[in-house]
Scaffold this motif. Structure first.
Motif, PDB file in Angstrom:
ATOM      1  N   TYR A  21       0.856  -1.185   0.000  1.00 56.80           N
ATOM      2  CA  TYR A  21       0.000   0.000   0.000  1.00 56.80           C
ATOM      3  C   TYR A  21       0.892   1.236   0.000  1.00 56.80           C
ATOM      4  CZ  TYR A  21      -3.941  -2.961   1.385  1.00 56.80           C
ATOM      5  OH  TYR A  21      -4.927  -3.923   1.440  1.00 56.80           O
ATOM      6  N   SER A  36      -0.455   4.290   0.911  1.00 53.44           N
ATOM      7  CA  SER A  36      -0.935   5.170   1.975  1.00 53.44           C
ATOM      8  C   SER A  36      -2.009   4.457   2.792  1.00 53.44           C
ATOM      9  CB  SER A  36      -1.524   6.460   1.394  1.00 53.44           C
ATOM     10  OG  SER A  36      -2.785   6.200   0.795  1.00 53.44           O
ATOM     11  N   PHE A  37      -2.295   5.018   3.957  1.00 55.77           N
ATOM     12  CA  PHE A  37      -3.334   4.435   4.799  1.00 55.77           C
ATOM     13  C   PHE A  37      -4.693   4.537   4.124  1.00 55.77           C
ATOM     14  CE2 PHE A  37      -3.919   8.822   6.015  1.00 55.77           C
ATOM     15  CZ  PHE A  37      -5.271   8.916   6.296  1.00 55.77           C
ATOM     16  N   ARG A  38      -4.869   5.492   3.239  1.00 55.54           N
ATOM     17  CA  ARG A  38      -6.156   5.642   2.545  1.00 55.54           C
ATOM     18  C   ARG A  38      -6.453   4.431   1.652  1.00 55.54           C
ATOM     19  NH1 ARG A  38      -8.014  10.496   3.896  1.00 55.54           N
ATOM     20  NH2 ARG A  38      -6.538  12.184   4.231  1.00 55.54           N
ATOM     21  N   GLU A  39      -5.420   3.874   1.051  1.00 53.05           N
ATOM     22  CA  GLU A  39      -5.609   2.659   0.249  1.00 53.05           C
ATOM     23  C   GLU A  39      -6.046   1.494   1.144  1.00 53.05           C
ATOM     24  OE1 GLU A  39      -2.090   1.770  -1.977  1.00 53.05           O
ATOM     25  OE2 GLU A  39      -2.250   3.564  -3.202  1.00 53.05           O
ATOM     26  N   GLN A  85      -7.582   1.794   4.019  1.00 50.26           N
ATOM     27  CA  GLN A  85      -8.931   2.152   4.462  1.00 50.26           C
ATOM     28  C   GLN A  85      -9.972   1.746   3.417  1.00 50.26           C
ATOM     29  OE1 GLN A  85      -9.328   6.380   5.124  1.00 50.26           O
ATOM     30  NE2 GLN A  85     -10.711   6.044   6.834  1.00 50.26           N
ATOM     31  N   ASN A  86      -9.636   1.881   2.147  1.00 45.18           N
ATOM     32  CA  ASN A  86     -10.559   1.501   1.073  1.00 45.18           C
ATOM     33  C   ASN A  86     -10.766  -0.012   1.009  1.00 45.18           C
ATOM     34  OD1 ASN A  86     -10.933   4.152   0.278  1.00 45.18           O
ATOM     35  ND2 ASN A  86      -9.355   4.064  -1.298  1.00 45.18           N
ATOM     36  N   TYR A 131     -12.364  -0.394   8.924  1.00 42.12           N
ATOM     37  CA  TYR A 131     -11.017   0.076   9.245  1.00 42.12           C
ATOM     38  C   TYR A 131     -11.034   1.030  10.437  1.00 42.12           C
ATOM     39  CZ  TYR A 131      -6.651   2.715   8.488  1.00 42.12           C
ATOM     40  OH  TYR A 131      -5.432   3.333   8.629  1.00 42.12           O
ATOM     41  N   THR A 185      -7.466   1.663  12.172  1.00 37.75           N
ATOM     42  CA  THR A 185      -6.135   2.233  11.991  1.00 37.75           C
ATOM     43  C   THR A 185      -5.218   1.165  11.412  1.00 37.75           C
ATOM     44  OG1 THR A 185      -4.416   3.579  13.057  1.00 37.75           O
ATOM     45  CG2 THR A 185      -5.219   1.665  14.287  1.00 37.75           C
ATOM     46  N   SER A 186      -4.034   1.592  11.030  1.00 35.00           N
ATOM     47  CA  SER A 186      -3.059   0.631  10.518  1.00 35.00           C
ATOM     48  C   SER A 186      -1.656   1.061  10.914  1.00 35.00           C
ATOM     49  CB  SER A 186      -3.168   0.503   8.999  1.00 35.00           C
ATOM     50  OG  SER A 186      -2.950   1.755   8.378  1.00 35.00           O
TER      51      SER A 186
END
Length: 79
Positions: free
Chosen positions: A17, A19-22, A24-25, A30, A32-33
């Motif tokens: 990934y 970013s965290f947004r990927e 999250q999708n 979701y 956190t990561s």
């Protein structure tokens, strides 16, 4: 590798990934990561935060690395 924490479980993923947004999708619940981290960093974190998991953090991370799967739900003691 990443650790993804959702509302119901902790997931280990070797999916790449940017970013965290990927992330999250990909996970509808979701929270956190963490990561990207090396396998060793993930083992240290899991041993600290989830000391009673079984199989051990090292075994679960190694199993994911060797598998054809991109993710696995962290197994905790008693599951």
């Amino acid at each position: 590798m990443h650790i993804v924490i959702t509302e119901k479980e902790v997931v280990l993923t070797k999916q790449e990934y940017q970013s965290f947004r990927e992330i999250q999708n990909d996970f509808f619940d979701y929270v956190t990561s963490l990561g990207p981290w090396t396998a060793e960093e993930i083992v240290v974190y899991l041993e600290t935060e989830y000391p009673k998991i079984a199989p051990s953090a090292k075994e679960q991370v190694e199993a994911l690395i060797k598998s054809g799967h991109f993710e696995v739900i962290l197994k905790e003691l008693g599951e």
